[in-house]
Enzyme design. Structure first.
Site, PDB file in Angstrom:
ATOM      1  N   HIS A 266      40.677  41.121 -14.178  1.00 58.94           N
ATOM      2  CA  HIS A 266      40.741  41.843 -12.891  1.00 58.94           C
ATOM      3  C   HIS A 266      39.467  42.660 -12.658  1.00 58.94           C
ATOM      4  O   HIS A 266      38.684  42.335 -11.784  1.00 58.94           O
ATOM      5  CB  HIS A 266      41.988  42.714 -12.742  1.00 58.94           C
ATOM      6  CG  HIS A 266      43.271  41.988 -13.000  1.00 58.94           C
ATOM      7  ND1 HIS A 266      43.626  40.865 -12.286  1.00 58.94           N
ATOM      8  CD2 HIS A 266      44.251  42.177 -13.933  1.00 58.94           C
ATOM      9  CE1 HIS A 266      44.788  40.421 -12.747  1.00 58.94           C
ATOM     10  NE2 HIS A 266      45.187  41.184 -13.745  1.00 58.94           N
ATOM     11  N   ASP A 317      47.125  33.755 -13.548  1.00 59.14           N
ATOM     12  CA  ASP A 317      47.827  34.999 -13.877  1.00 59.14           C
ATOM     13  C   ASP A 317      49.345  34.891 -13.730  1.00 59.14           C
ATOM     14  O   ASP A 317      50.019  34.319 -14.582  1.00 59.14           O
ATOM     15  CB  ASP A 317      47.226  36.120 -13.008  1.00 59.14           C
ATOM     16  CG  ASP A 317      47.655  37.500 -13.457  1.00 59.14           C
ATOM     17  OD1 ASP A 317      48.550  37.605 -14.314  1.00 59.14           O
ATOM     18  OD2 ASP A 317      47.100  38.503 -12.955  1.00 59.14           O
TER      19      ASP A 317
HETATM   20  C1  NGQ Z   1      51.177  41.580 -17.090  1.00 56.98           C
HETATM   21  N1  NGQ Z   1      50.144  41.388 -14.952  1.00 56.98           N
HETATM   22  O1  NGQ Z   1      50.991  41.951 -18.249  1.00 56.98           O
HETATM   23  O2  NGQ Z   1      51.880  40.599 -16.836  1.00 56.98           O
HETATM   24  C2  NGQ Z   1      50.498  42.311 -15.982  1.00 56.98           C
HETATM   25  C3  NGQ Z   1      51.422  43.355 -15.409  1.00 56.98           C
HETATM   26  C4  NGQ Z   1      50.942  45.435 -16.702  1.00 56.98           C
HETATM   27  C5  NGQ Z   1      49.145  41.663 -14.132  1.00 56.98           C
HETATM   28  N2  NGQ Z   1      48.431  42.701 -14.390  1.00 56.98           N
HETATM   29  C6  NGQ Z   1      51.909  44.348 -16.366  1.00 56.98           C
HETATM   30  N3  NGQ Z   1      48.892  40.898 -13.118  1.00 56.98           N
HETATM   31  O3  NGQ Z   1      49.743  45.318 -16.429  1.00 56.98           O
HETATM   32  O4  NGQ Z   1      51.403  46.425 -17.285  1.00 56.98           O
HETATM   33 ZN    ZN Z   2      47.692  39.477 -16.525  1.00 55.09          ZN
END
Ligand code: NGQ
Ligand code: ZN
Length: 450
Positions: A266, A317
């Site tokens: 990101h 993602d």
């Molecule tokens: C994840 N996903 O780990 O799946 C993360 C969300 C987080 C994205 N950042 C959860 N798109 O970052 O705590």
């Molecule tokens: Zn992620």
């Protein structure tokens, strides 16, 4: 030695005609050009791209988090929905959903994936007897579909900056440093049967690993790529500032040896100084434009980063919509909307599709530590386009790429070869029916949990 003949193929040196790709044991051995073939295997052949960041299990909740809640919805409320969804997933489900997601990636232009794998334990948080229970499922999904796998086992120990306690929704992710070392060892065995798999590792985020843990991990696991989520949400930047006095990317660049080995997932919220320093570091920015749009993250400063020589790749993602051309299109459109300009992630006189595709190919290969592209030593992976598609009529070379990315998208994909084998024909994976049927049965059960 088997050969794939392409009337036109995009090589590192540019478009070439009459291309013969000799391969053995799944790898490209030698490439010849200028050879006419009576009936080529492909008319228009592109290299497969990498989805450098995937949480494959999240494919199972695609479309199920698009209802507005009672308060304002955000990344953080989406995360609550995601935690509820994963609460019910079994080890068999992990494999079924991953296989379906990898199949779709292959059908839609990706031949390699970086699986950022953090769902390690049973639903109540108890570790499995085999710490790589789920890693083995992901490896099996890659084997069944033909996907090139870079497995990134995730270290996750805390629920917020400064070593805060994790919450109940995070119990399936957690390990301490010793547990993580066992997971890495078992993960190495889990992928041993895949001839071209790569192992890296991933501290989940600066929220989930303390500075000391991060330093220990980086000093202990010295092979393979290092991926980390960083600066995705404004709240994360604010929390990081409150904790350390520095912004997330600023902190990482100051406290870790961020270089070509690293992929910062990101990296959405950057000051101009952070952006330039990240470009100089040689690390890859792991952009996930469709998910970032879906989650309301913000827009990465892609045009400036590209102009400064920054390296990037794309990832699917959350897998809410899987498409290689779709990710590149969303990346470019985010820049156009933010800058009110056209052909933003491009360079003077060049095709935007070509610039995006070349950059994502190189960045994805670097981030997944695997040679990619139509070159000797890389896996024999090809994505071919339907030569008779109206969207491709009357054009050639880079204009094919522009029309693929901005007009027809993955519907233009004809065949896909993975490690030299034909895995997708007429846009459909050889195992499509069986994989989709198994997936549907799992989702009918899991969708009820939301
Ligand atoms: C994840 N996903 O780990 O799946 C993360 C969300 C987080 C994205 N950042 C959860 N798109 O970052 O705590
Ligand atoms: Zn992620």
């Amino acid at each position: 030695m088997p050969v794939l003949h392409c009337a036109h193929a995009l090589l590192p040196s540019g478009w070439a005609e009459g291309v013969a790709i000799h391969h053995a044991a799944g790898l490209i051995i030698r490439i010849e050009t200028g050879l006419e073939a009576a009936s080529p295997d492909a008319t228009i052949a592109l290299p497969g791209l990498a989805s450098l960041h995937s949480h494959s299990f999240q494919r199972g909740m695609a479309g199920l988090a698009e209802r507005r809640g009672t308060s304002e919805d955000s990344f953080w409320t989406w995360r609550e929905v995601m935690y509820r969804f994963l609460g019910e997933i079994t080890a068999e489900d992990v494999e079924t959903i991953a296989a379906f997601a990898f199949m779709e990636m292959l059908e839609r232009g990706f031949t390699a994936v970086g699986e950022f794998h953090y769902l390690h334990h049973q639903p109540d948080g108890t570790p499995y007897a085999n710490p790589a229970e789920h890693a083995e499922r992901i490896a099996a999904a890659a084997a069944r579909t033909g996907m090139g796998l870079t497995l990134l086992p995730v270290f996750y120990a805390h629920g917020g900056f400064g070593g805060q306690a994790p919450n109940a929704g995070q119990r399936r992710f957690l390990s301490d440093l010793d547990g993580f070392a066992r997971l890495m060892e078992a993960s190495r065995r889990a992928i041993a049967g895949l001839p071209d798999a790569v192992l890296g590792f991933a501290p989940h985020s600066l929220r989930a690993a303390t500075p000391d843990e991060l330093s220990t991990l980086v000093a202990t696991f010295t092979d393979g790529p290092v991926h980390i989520h960083v600066a995705e949400q404004v709240k994360e930047v604010q929390d990081c500032l409150a904790w350390s006095g520095q912004r997330p990317v600023e902190w990482l660049l100051a406290h870790q040896p961020v270089d070509e080995r690293w992929c910062l997932i990101h990296a959405t919220h950057l000051t101009a100084e952070e952006r330039r320093a990240l470009a100089r570091s040689g690390a890859v920015a792991g952009l996930c434009p469709i998910t970032e749009a879906n989650l309301g993250d913000g827009i990465f400063p892609g045009a400036d980063f590209l102009a400064e020589g920054g390296r990037f790749g794309v990832g699917t993602d959350s897998n809410v919509e899987i498409s290689a051309p779709g990710e590149l299109r969303m990346l470019e459109y985010g820049q156009r909307l933010a800058l009110r300009a056209r052909n933003a992630m491009s360079l003077p006189g060049l095709s935007t599709g070509r610039v995006l595709h070349d950059a994502a190919l190189a960045g994805g290969a670097q981030a997944l530590a695997r040679p990619m592209g139509i070159v000797p030593g890389a896996r024999a992976d090809l994505v071919t386009l339907r030569p008779d598609a109206p969207d491709l009529a009357g054009r050639s070379a880079d204009a094919w790429l522009d029309s693929y990315i901005f007009t027809g998208g993955h519907t233009l994909i004809d065949r896909v070869y993975a490690a030299g084998a034909l895995v997708v024909d007429k846009g459909r994976h050889q195992g499509h029916e069986a994989l989709a049927g198994a997936y549907r049965r799992v989702i009918e059960r899991l969708a009820g949990s939301l």
